[in-house]
Design a protein around this motif. Structure first.
Motif: not given
Length: 137
Positions: A44-53, A28-38
């Motif tokens: 669903i998150y990718k490795q780059r999302d995990l690395d960013r987090l 919501k704060l836009e620290l993370m990109p909007v994830p794709n959804k099933k």
């Protein structure tokens, strides 16, 4: 065919130590990109999302504010590397100052412990080993 690893929000939470609510809050704060959804609506998150987090978690541990983290990530995403450099260099100096403060506190504790060890050994006739606790019952 791509075999990229994907994570659900719970797995991301387990790997980062964050609650799923916190991850959603960061979105919501836009620290993370909007994830794709099933198809069922689950994120669903990718490795780059995990690395960013994981990097966000590390920055938070340096007492960096969420607003400053957001600014840094914005610069990074936009390729404004000079700004990223300046922000991280400033944060590194803050961490260095905190480490010096912690070291100073540690040194004072060591000094005081040494004094009490000497007092106990000389007044009580007890020889203490390093890191030995004394029962005071």
């Amino acid at each position: 065919m791509s075999t990229e690893i994907v994570y659900c929000i719970g797995e991301l939470g387990e790997k980062t130590g964050l609650k799923t609510e916190t991850i959603r809050f960061y979105e919501k704060l836009e620290l993370m990109p909007v994830p794709n959804k099933k198809m069922n609506g689950h994120r669903i998150y990718k490795q780059r999302d995990l690395d960013r987090l994981l990097f966000i978690v590390k920055l938070k541990k340096t007492s960096m504010t969420l607003q400053d983290i957001k600014q840094y990530l914005s610069y990074s995403d936009a390729g404004q590397y000079e700004e990223c450099y300046n922000i991280l260099q400033y944060q590194q100096k803050e961490v260095e100052n905190e480490l010096k403060s912690i070291q100073s506190t540690y040194d004072l504790l060591s000094y005081k412990i040494g004094n009490f060890k000497t007092l106990i050994e000389t007044t009580r006739g007890v020889k203490l080993n390093e890191h030995q606790n004394i029962r005071t019952e």
